[in-house]
Design an enzyme around this catalytic site. Structure first.
Site, PDB file in Angstrom:
ATOM      1  N   LYS A   2       0.845  -1.210   0.000  1.00 57.85           N
ATOM      2  CA  LYS A   2       0.000   0.000   0.000  1.00 57.85           C
ATOM      3  C   LYS A   2       0.873   1.251   0.000  1.00 57.85           C
ATOM      4  CE  LYS A   2      -1.663   1.541   4.097  1.00 57.85           C
ATOM      5  NZ  LYS A   2      -1.333   2.941   4.374  1.00 57.85           N
ATOM      6  N   ASN A   3       1.881   1.259   0.872  1.00 56.83           N
ATOM      7  CA  ASN A   3       2.675   2.484   1.024  1.00 56.83           C
ATOM      8  C   ASN A   3       3.618   2.736  -0.147  1.00 56.83           C
ATOM      9  OD1 ASN A   3       1.363   2.962   3.367  1.00 56.83           O
ATOM     10  ND2 ASN A   3       3.104   2.602   4.737  1.00 56.83           N
ATOM     11  N   ARG A  30      -4.151  10.764   5.282  1.00 63.84           N
ATOM     12  CA  ARG A  30      -3.024  11.691   5.382  1.00 63.84           C
ATOM     13  C   ARG A  30      -2.089  11.619   4.177  1.00 63.84           C
ATOM     14  NH1 ARG A  30       1.119  12.966   7.564  1.00 63.84           N
ATOM     15  NH2 ARG A  30       0.949  14.820   8.824  1.00 63.84           N
ATOM     16  N   CYS A  55      -4.033  13.020  13.967  1.00 65.85           N
ATOM     17  CA  CYS A  55      -3.853  11.628  13.593  1.00 65.85           C
ATOM     18  C   CYS A  55      -3.712  10.800  14.869  1.00 65.85           C
ATOM     19  CB  CYS A  55      -2.596  11.532  12.739  1.00 65.85           C
ATOM     20  SG  CYS A  55      -2.087   9.885  12.373  1.00 65.85           S
ATOM     21  N   ARG A  96       1.831  14.937  13.569  1.00 61.69           N
ATOM     22  CA  ARG A  96       2.525  14.643  12.310  1.00 61.69           C
ATOM     23  C   ARG A  96       2.578  15.893  11.437  1.00 61.69           C
ATOM     24  NH1 ARG A  96       0.251   8.966  10.100  1.00 61.69           N
ATOM     25  NH2 ARG A  96       2.096   9.050   8.775  1.00 61.69           N
ATOM     26  N   PRO A  97       3.583  16.742  11.653  1.00 63.59           N
ATOM     27  CA  PRO A  97       3.666  17.965  10.853  1.00 63.59           C
ATOM     28  C   PRO A  97       4.111  17.671   9.418  1.00 63.59           C
ATOM     29  CG  PRO A  97       5.556  17.798  12.324  1.00 63.59           C
ATOM     30  CD  PRO A  97       4.693  16.603  12.604  1.00 63.59           C
ATOM     31  N   ASP A 108       6.239  20.085   7.888  1.00 66.38           N
ATOM     32  CA  ASP A 108       7.244  21.138   7.670  1.00 66.38           C
ATOM     33  C   ASP A 108       8.389  20.680   6.764  1.00 66.38           C
ATOM     34  OD1 ASP A 108       7.687  19.448   9.967  1.00 66.38           O
ATOM     35  OD2 ASP A 108       9.464  20.637  10.410  1.00 66.38           O
ATOM     36  N   ASP A 157       5.793   0.777  11.934  1.00 67.42           N
ATOM     37  CA  ASP A 157       4.523   0.173  11.527  1.00 67.42           C
ATOM     38  C   ASP A 157       4.370  -1.277  11.998  1.00 67.42           C
ATOM     39  OD1 ASP A 157       3.743   2.515  10.377  1.00 67.42           O
ATOM     40  OD2 ASP A 157       4.015   1.878   8.297  1.00 67.42           O
ATOM     41  N   ILE A 169      10.119   7.015  16.283  1.00 63.80           N
ATOM     42  CA  ILE A 169       9.589   7.723  15.112  1.00 63.80           C
ATOM     43  C   ILE A 169       8.349   8.537  15.502  1.00 63.80           C
ATOM     44  CG2 ILE A 169       8.778   7.513  12.723  1.00 63.80           C
ATOM     45  CD1 ILE A 169      11.468   6.290  12.858  1.00 63.80           C
ATOM     46  N   ARG A 215      -8.122  -0.450   6.013  1.00 62.45           N
ATOM     47  CA  ARG A 215      -7.347   0.548   5.270  1.00 62.45           C
ATOM     48  C   ARG A 215      -6.022  -0.039   4.773  1.00 62.45           C
ATOM     49  NH1 ARG A 215      -5.620   5.076   8.557  1.00 62.45           N
ATOM     50  NH2 ARG A 215      -4.405   5.249   6.672  1.00 62.45           N
TER      51      ARG A 215
HETATM   52  C1  UD1 Z   1       5.154   6.940   6.312  1.00 61.26           C
HETATM   53  C2  UD1 Z   1       4.208   5.774   6.261  1.00 61.26           C
HETATM   54  C3  UD1 Z   1       3.777   5.382   7.677  1.00 61.26           C
HETATM   55  C4  UD1 Z   1       5.007   5.125   8.540  1.00 61.26           C
HETATM   56  C5  UD1 Z   1       5.954   6.308   8.490  1.00 61.26           C
HETATM   57  C6  UD1 Z   1       7.267   6.049   9.207  1.00 61.26           C
HETATM   58  C7  UD1 Z   1       3.046   6.008   4.156  1.00 61.26           C
HETATM   59  C8  UD1 Z   1       1.769   6.292   3.454  1.00 61.26           C
HETATM   60  N1  UD1 Z   1       3.044   6.143   5.468  1.00 61.26           N
HETATM   61  O1  UD1 Z   1       4.447   8.064   6.864  1.00 61.26           O
HETATM   62  O2  UD1 Z   1       2.988   4.204   7.581  1.00 61.26           O
HETATM   63  O3  UD1 Z   1       4.599   4.912   9.882  1.00 61.26           O
HETATM   64  O4  UD1 Z   1       6.280   6.619   7.119  1.00 61.26           O
HETATM   65  O5  UD1 Z   1       7.905   4.938   8.684  1.00 61.26           O
HETATM   66  O6  UD1 Z   1       4.022   5.626   3.543  1.00 61.26           O
HETATM   67  N2  UD1 Z   1       8.056  14.546  10.413  1.00 61.26           N
HETATM   68  C9  UD1 Z   1       8.239  15.875  10.708  1.00 61.26           C
HETATM   69  N3  UD1 Z   1       7.965  16.785   9.730  1.00 61.26           N
HETATM   70  C10 UD1 Z   1       7.530  16.406   8.476  1.00 61.26           C
HETATM   71  C11 UD1 Z   1       7.367  15.049   8.193  1.00 61.26           C
HETATM   72  C12 UD1 Z   1       7.629  14.133   9.182  1.00 61.26           C
HETATM   73  O7  UD1 Z   1       8.638  16.239  11.801  1.00 61.26           O
HETATM   74  O8  UD1 Z   1       7.317  17.284   7.629  1.00 61.26           O
HETATM   75  C13 UD1 Z   1       8.326  13.533  11.452  1.00 61.26           C
HETATM   76  C14 UD1 Z   1       7.100  12.703  11.800  1.00 61.26           C
HETATM   77  O9  UD1 Z   1       6.268  13.370  12.733  1.00 61.26           O
HETATM   78  C15 UD1 Z   1       7.747  11.462  12.333  1.00 61.26           C
HETATM   79  C16 UD1 Z   1       8.976  11.295  11.447  1.00 61.26           C
HETATM   80  O10 UD1 Z   1       9.226  12.601  10.921  1.00 61.26           O
HETATM   81  O11 UD1 Z   1       8.172  11.684  13.658  1.00 61.26           O
HETATM   82  C17 UD1 Z   1       8.851  10.314  10.324  1.00 61.26           C
HETATM   83  O12 UD1 Z   1       7.619  10.496   9.665  1.00 61.26           O
HETATM   84  P1  UD1 Z   1       7.457  10.248   8.102  1.00 61.26           P
HETATM   85  O13 UD1 Z   1       8.535   9.342   7.619  1.00 61.26           O
HETATM   86  O14 UD1 Z   1       7.301  11.549   7.409  1.00 61.26           O
HETATM   87  O15 UD1 Z   1       6.057   9.499   8.040  1.00 61.26           O
HETATM   88  P2  UD1 Z   1       5.082   9.510   6.789  1.00 61.26           P
HETATM   89  O16 UD1 Z   1       5.874   9.661   5.556  1.00 61.26           O
HETATM   90  O17 UD1 Z   1       3.961  10.471   7.028  1.00 61.26           O
END
Ligand code: UD1
Length: 423
Positions: free
Chosen positions: A24-25, A94, A118, A123-124, A126, A310, A332, A402
């Site tokens: 899926k991801n 998301r 969430c 989950r920002p 930025d 995950d 994470i 999902r």
């Molecule tokens: C993806 C996966 C999710 C998995 C996660 C971590 C998909 C659809 N989802 O989510 O299932 O749990 O990777 O392996 O593929 N962060 C920030 N700022 C940002 C983005 C992220 O601070 O702009 C932080 C997040 O809060 C978190 C960390 O970075 O602490 C990693 O998150 P991220 O890898 O971005 O998760 P997703 O890509 O949303």
């Protein structure tokens, strides 16, 4: 939304063969990336899941044509006249935010709803925005929407994409997808190395993008003028495979997983071995055997190739029945522990201390009515129920739908007793 429940009778011992679905991801950002290449792209091995339907609906709203047929998703992105990601869709999923990069690349402008709260914590976005700004996008937030423009096109740049918890998977997907059509060279440092990003990068290469360093934390992209549509088969779902490995471990079972990639599961298999569970590679996957009570082990979630967040909840369920104490540390998503109170309702002995949970193994778990809170937490409750004494009711099964294709059918074929009921 159907409010189905699972009635699960335990304990059972799982034996048999399971075919793992496509990831899926991996599929979600790849569907979004097909926007970059006008024409008809075909993706095979796509799981039949509600999140995939949401992503197809999202690209249809942009003006594309999308169809899903038995694992094959076809997207015709010849016309895109509405580069807009509606709140009504983004709030459902998301991962909708991963249309941001491809739309900027293709259309030079985009408006996408800012994702909201969430269940797994704050989950920002930025890092996504920082990376796209470095490529020259002008971005502002207006009425809950991310409004981005790249007048005159995006320009290559040196970008550091690390955040407080390491790399970001979808930020890497967004910035990589946006950079392939940018003018000049882009270097992304601290890029996510997850296999799903590698699969996306391979797709972009098939489309004609010039990318090197695939699979490493440094990606180098030389912008091209245009891309062509592709045919691609997505990688097997390593999180679904890891969930079935955990299902075998918790039920002291023996499962053969077909269509699974051992090389994507090294950290997980390493932990299973330290828990006294045997995992051997087979021709098209692996075989897992668990005969005795698990040994305890400590798990820390980390970006790939570390142990995936995950699978944290599912492995917590397993360790609830291990012979001794384990410590689980979440590096994470430090608040991703909604399953702790539900597992405790099933007589698990858990103590949460900040981003750590101390799991003291108990002799048995006892069935109870429990509430699924998010996708992976619900999988953990299903696993716990397979090993628990009595009939567990898992409420809000839509969370599990999902991300897991036909989970009850796959588990029942191996000896589980799960009944789905619509209430
Ligand atoms: C993806 C996966 C999710 C998995 C996660 C971590 C998909 C659809 N989802 O989510 O299932 O749990 O990777 O392996 O593929 N962060 C920030 N700022 C940002 C983005 C992220 O601070 O702009 C932080 C997040 O809060 C978190 C960390 O970075 O602490 C990693 O998150 P991220 O890898 O971005 O998760 P997703 O890509 O949303």
């Amino acid at each position: 939304m159907a409010l189905d429940i699972f009635k699960i009778s335990g304990p059972v011992r799982l034996t048999g063969e399971v075919t793992i679905s496509g990831s899926k991801n991996a599929a979600l950002p790849i569907i979004a990336a097909t926007i970059l290449a006008p024409g008809k792209s075909t993706l095979c091995g796509v799981p039949n899941l509600s999140d995939i339907k949401v992503m197809c609906q999202l690209v249809e709203n942009l003006g594309c044509k999308a169809s899903i047929d038995n694992g094959t998703v076809t997207i015709d992105s010849t016309n895109i006249d509405n580069p807009f990601g509606d709140y009504e869709i983004v709030r459902k999923m998301r991962a909708s935010v991963c249309i941001l990069g491809p739309l900027l690349g293709r259309c030079g402008k985009v408006e996408v709803s800012m994702p909201g709260g969430c269940a797994i914590g704050y989950r920002p976005v930025d890092i996504h925005l920082r990376g796209l700004r470095e490529l020259g996008a002008k971005i502002e937030l207006k009425n809950g929407y991310i409004v981005a423009h790249a007048n005159g096109g995006l320009k290559g740049a040196n970008i550091f994409l690390g955040g407080p918890f390491g790399s970001s998977v979808l930020a890497t997907a967004n910035v990589l997808s946006a950079s392939v059509l940018a003018k000049g060279k882009t270097i992304i440092d601290s890029a996510a190395c997850e296999p799903e990003i590698t699969d996306l990068a391979k797709c972009l290469k098939k489309m004609g993008a010039k990318i090197s360093g695939i699979g490493s934390p440094q990606l180098t992209i030389k912008g091209v003028k245009k891309l062509k549509p592709i045919e691609h088969t997505v990688i097997p779902d390593r999180i679904e495979a890891g969930t079935f490995l955990a299902a075998a471990a918790i039920t002291k079972g023996n499962l053969k997983l077909k269509n699974s990639r051992v090389d994507h599961l090294m950290a997980v298999i390493d932990k299973l071995r330290s828990m006294n569970v045997t995992v051997e590679q087979t021709k098209d996957g692996c075989e897992v055997v668990s005969n005795s009570l698990s040994k305890p082990t400590d798990i820390t979630t980390l970006p790939y190739p570390g142990f995936p967040t995950d699978l944290q909840a599912q492995f917590m369920a397993c360790l609830c029945l291990a012979k001794g104490n384990s410590v689980i540390s979440e590096k994470i998503f430090p608040d991703r522990f909604m399953h702790v109170s539900e597992l405790s309702r099933m007589a698990a002995n858990l103590r949460k201390e900040g981003p750590h949970v101390i799991v003291s193994g108990v002799e048995k778990l006892i069935a109870a009515p429990v509430m699924a809170s998010d996708l992976r937490a619900s999988a953990a409750l299903v696993l716990a129920a397979l090993a628990a004494q009595g009939e567990t009711i898992v409420n809000r099964v839509y969370h599990i739908d999902r991300g897991y294709e036909k989970i009850e059918e796959k588990l029942n074929a191996c000896g589980a007793k799960i009944e789905r009921q619509s209430i």
